[in-house]
Scaffold this motif. Structure first.
Motif, short mmCIF file in Angstrom:
data_model
loop_
_atom_site.label_atom_id
_atom_site.label_comp_id
_atom_site.label_asym_id
_atom_site.label_seq_id
_atom_site.Cartn_x
_atom_site.Cartn_y
_atom_site.Cartn_z
N ASP A 33 0.82 -1.22 0.00
CA ASP A 33 0.00 0.00 0.00
C ASP A 33 0.85 1.26 0.00
O ASP A 33 0.32 2.37 0.09
CB ASP A 33 -0.96 0.01 1.19
CG ASP A 33 -0.23 -0.07 2.52
OD1 ASP A 33 1.02 -0.01 2.54
OD2 ASP A 33 -0.90 -0.20 3.55
N SER A 34 2.17 1.10 -0.12
CA SER A 34 3.05 2.27 -0.20
C SER A 34 4.35 1.86 -0.89
O SER A 34 4.68 0.67 -0.98
CB SER A 34 3.35 2.84 1.19
OG SER A 34 4.09 1.91 1.97
N PHE B 146 5.35 6.37 0.55
CA PHE B 146 4.35 7.18 -0.16
C PHE B 146 3.23 6.25 -0.60
O PHE B 146 3.47 5.17 -1.13
CB PHE B 146 4.98 7.86 -1.38
CG PHE B 146 4.08 8.87 -2.04
CD1 PHE B 146 3.79 10.07 -1.42
CD2 PHE B 146 3.52 8.60 -3.28
CE1 PHE B 146 2.95 11.00 -2.01
CE2 PHE B 146 2.69 9.52 -3.88
CZ PHE B 146 2.40 10.72 -3.25
N PRO B 147 1.95 6.64 -0.34
CA PRO B 147 0.82 5.74 -0.60
C PRO B 147 0.66 5.34 -2.07
O PRO B 147 0.96 6.11 -2.98
CB PRO B 147 -0.39 6.57 -0.14
CG PRO B 147 0.17 7.57 0.81
CD PRO B 147 1.52 7.91 0.28
N ILE B 148 0.17 4.11 -2.26
CA ILE B 148 -0.15 3.59 -3.59
C ILE B 148 -1.63 3.26 -3.64
O ILE B 148 -2.19 2.69 -2.71
CB ILE B 148 0.64 2.30 -3.91
CG1 ILE B 148 2.14 2.50 -3.73
CG2 ILE B 148 0.32 1.80 -5.33
CD1 ILE B 148 2.92 1.19 -3.81
N THR B 149 -2.28 3.65 -4.74
CA THR B 149 -3.67 3.26 -4.99
C THR B 149 -3.68 2.33 -6.19
O THR B 149 -3.27 2.72 -7.29
CB THR B 149 -4.56 4.49 -5.28
OG1 THR B 149 -4.52 5.36 -4.15
CG2 THR B 149 -5.99 4.06 -5.55
N SER C 221 -2.23 10.92 -8.16
CA SER C 221 -3.63 11.26 -7.97
C SER C 221 -3.82 12.75 -8.16
O SER C 221 -2.86 13.54 -8.09
CB SER C 221 -4.10 10.86 -6.57
OG SER C 221 -3.44 11.65 -5.58
N ASP D 220 -1.65 13.03 -3.48
CA ASP D 220 -1.39 12.36 -2.20
C ASP D 220 -1.18 10.86 -2.34
O ASP D 220 -1.06 10.15 -1.34
CB ASP D 220 -2.53 12.63 -1.22
CG ASP D 220 -3.89 12.21 -1.78
OD1 ASP D 220 -3.95 11.72 -2.93
OD2 ASP D 220 -4.89 12.39 -1.07
N SER D 221 -1.13 10.34 -3.56
CA SER D 221 -0.82 8.92 -3.78
C SER D 221 -0.45 8.72 -5.24
O SER D 221 -0.76 9.57 -6.10
CB SER D 221 -2.02 8.03 -3.42
OG SER D 221 -3.05 8.14 -4.39
#
Length: 244
Positions: free
Chosen positions: A17-18, A26-29, A44, A48-49
């Motif tokens: 998830d990062s 750092f966040p991953i979507t 995004s 923020d991701s």
């Protein structure tokens, strides 16, 4: 009592998830899209991701490999992001497109108010300053954007059923098929001509629930400053989306 049968796992369940960057995780979507034709990687809208979109036949491992191969690209994109607007004492924030300086006035009463020198005074404990600024902007947005929606709806001949504010990080507004219009509260920070464009854009969706040529023709008829407003949002919209 029957024993619970565990849900079958999929390769997506094991995806991180990062991603670790020099500045930290750092966040991953992750998104699986039936309509996507190719594997893609992007930041995004709010910055923020990092969003990885997987087409139907592309394996999660392929997406992970792409992600890891583009760490430097992600870092460069983040470095290009505009600074977020901070709701802190001394910060400058736009209200209706006009710069206002936030002043902490602890002995004051009434939460928050604007004086004639474009100062946004915020009373009370410093710990609640950011929340009070946000509450002030939400209240102002409800009044200003709601009134403007009624005015522009009357001029254009459309009659939305309901109006509400939303807290979104990727969209400025939406219009449902039932006539419910929702606007991003952060729009109150944009200039009036940008607010009008977003409102008219959503009103046009009451006739055309798509982005067809007919839709854009209607938007252009109702909003002569469409191009200027879109350019403003392109240049400054991300800063507003990240405000707070």
């Amino acid at each position: 009592m029957k024993p619970r049968v565990p849900r079958p796992t999929s390769p997506e369940d094991a995806l991180p998830d990062s991603i670790l960057l020099p500045a930290g995780p750092f966040p991953i979507t992750w998104r699986r899209s039936k309509r996507a034709r190719r594997l893609s990687l992007r930041l995004s809208r709010a910055g923020d991701s990092v969003v990885v979109t997987l087409p139907p036949r592309v394996s999660p491992q392929t997406g992970l490999s792409l992600l890891n191969a583009h760490r430097d690209w992600i870092v460069r994109q983040l470095q290009r992001q505009p600074a977020a607007i901070s709701f802190a004492a001394g910060s400058i924030i736009p209200i209706n497109g006009v710069a206002h300086t936030i002043h902490h006035t602890p002995e004051g009463r009434g939460g928050a108010w604007i004086d004639t020198d474009h100062k946004l005074h915020v009373s009370g404990d410093a710990a609640f300053l950011g929340r009070r600024v946000r509450d002030f902007l939400l209240t102002l947005a409800q009044k200003r954007l709601g009134q403007r929606l009624q005015e522009l709806a009357g001029r254009s001949g459309f009659a939305p059923k309901t109006f509400a504010l939303r807290d979104a990080t990727s969209r400025w507004g939406s219009c449902s098929t039932a006539g419910r219009i929702m606007l991003n509260w952060r729009l109150i920070m944009a200039p009036h001509f940008v607010q009008d464009y977003v409102i008219l854009h959503e009103l046009a969706h009451m006739k055309h629930h798509n982005h067809s040529a007919a839709f854009w023709t209607l938007v252009d008829q109702m909003c002569p400053t469409r191009n200027e407003a879109e350019l403003w949002l392109k240049n400054h919209g991300l800063s507003l989306m990240r405000a707070g």
